[in-house]
Design an enzyme around this catalytic site. Sequence first.
Site, PDB file in Angstrom:
ATOM      1  CG  ASP A  89      -1.884   1.429   1.538  1.00 55.41           C
ATOM      2  OD1 ASP A  89      -2.317   1.575   0.648  1.00 55.41           O
ATOM      3  OD2 ASP A  89      -1.779   1.850   2.382  1.00 55.41           O
ATOM      4  CG  ASP A  91      -1.893   7.385   0.340  1.00 63.38           C
ATOM      5  OD1 ASP A  91      -1.932   8.522   0.473  1.00 63.38           O
ATOM      6  OD2 ASP A  91      -2.089   6.749  -0.727  1.00 63.38           O
ATOM      7  CD  GLU A  98      -4.136   7.746   4.320  1.00 63.83           C
ATOM      8  OE1 GLU A  98      -4.675   7.600   3.046  1.00 63.83           O
ATOM      9  OE2 GLU A  98      -4.066   6.832   4.901  1.00 63.83           O
ATOM     10  NE  ARG A 134     -12.148   9.594   0.943  1.00 64.36           N
ATOM     11  CZ  ARG A 134     -10.955   8.816   1.054  1.00 64.36           C
ATOM     12  NH1 ARG A 134      -9.916   8.788   1.818  1.00 64.36           N
ATOM     13  NH2 ARG A 134     -11.257   7.619   0.547  1.00 64.36           N
ATOM     14  CB  SER A 178      -2.053   3.349  -4.172  1.00 65.42           C
ATOM     15  OG  SER A 178      -2.433   4.380  -3.277  1.00 65.42           O
ATOM     16  CG  ASP A 246      -2.780   2.251   6.535  1.00 67.52           C
ATOM     17  OD1 ASP A 246      -3.071   3.034   7.307  1.00 67.52           O
ATOM     18  OD2 ASP A 246      -2.594   2.143   5.158  1.00 67.52           O
ATOM     19  CG  ASN A 249      -7.808   0.321   1.177  1.00 67.21           C
ATOM     20  OD1 ASN A 249      -7.244   0.405   2.062  1.00 67.21           O
ATOM     21  ND2 ASN A 249      -7.521   0.998  -0.013  1.00 67.21           N
TER      22      ASN A 249
END
Length: 300
Positions: A89, A91, A98, A134, A178, A246, A249
Amino acid sequence: MTLVATLIANESRPAITDAVLAEARAVMATEHQPRILNGEIAAELLIPGEAAAAPALARRLRAAFAAEPFDVAVLPVGRHRRKRLFLADMDSTMIEQECIDELAETIGLRERVSAITERAMRGEIAFEPALRERVALLADLPLAAIEGLIRDRITLTPGALTLVRTLKAHGVHTCLVSGGFTLFAGPIAAAIGFDEAHATTLGVRDGRLTGTVEEPIVGRETKRATLIALRSRFGLDPAETLAVGDGANDLDMLAEAGLGVAFRAKPKVAAAARVQVDHGDLTALLYLQGFAASEFVTAA
């Protein structure tokens, strides 16, 4: 079957002392002498036992050192301990930020956007609609803002460069995957040295964000599918794969990997992953594979 218990501290706070190792040997009831991987930062102990016993032994060791500033893991020692495929991953894993929250700050919406990000990463809301919500708030943001953020605000997580360089030096294929955006993932993957990168594409028109994303969004199913596709491409055993993340997802990818590591992860992710790293930096993933610090590649 033999198991290995690995104890990993942060380089800034060495904690794997002789006393700690003596206690760990007692807790694990092993007569094997510890193998020091890096001073008082990392060490491992061999433990006779079957793979099925590893989770319970890890819990026992974790409970014994609950107040100590280091991570513990108990894993099988097998011919696939050192992996051949690595997915990560981006971010809050390979980088400390992020990206979407950093973008939102440039237009004064960080608090609003980061609240949605946190809920999505905790698995409280679905990732894809949360991402679209977002991104819609970022409509009309100039692309120059992204270039500036990468230059001025994005920082690599400690250990990121050493991790990827060392894995590649040992023939591992590396992939950054990602739920964030190609506009970030491409430059960041190149800077770290990943072999390839997969991420979500933002809509762009006339040098500005449109507030939309192009399908498909790289969510939990896509991350898992990417691991499976790469594993198939290289003809690898599932046990030869490593993944780190982390957020919620990342759960399917971590579960699919031969070794899935939750790195400073949200509670739901840490609870589900086979290994949790909360204290060490990203070189912890090397120690877990039995690498000693003398084997690390620290320069390009």
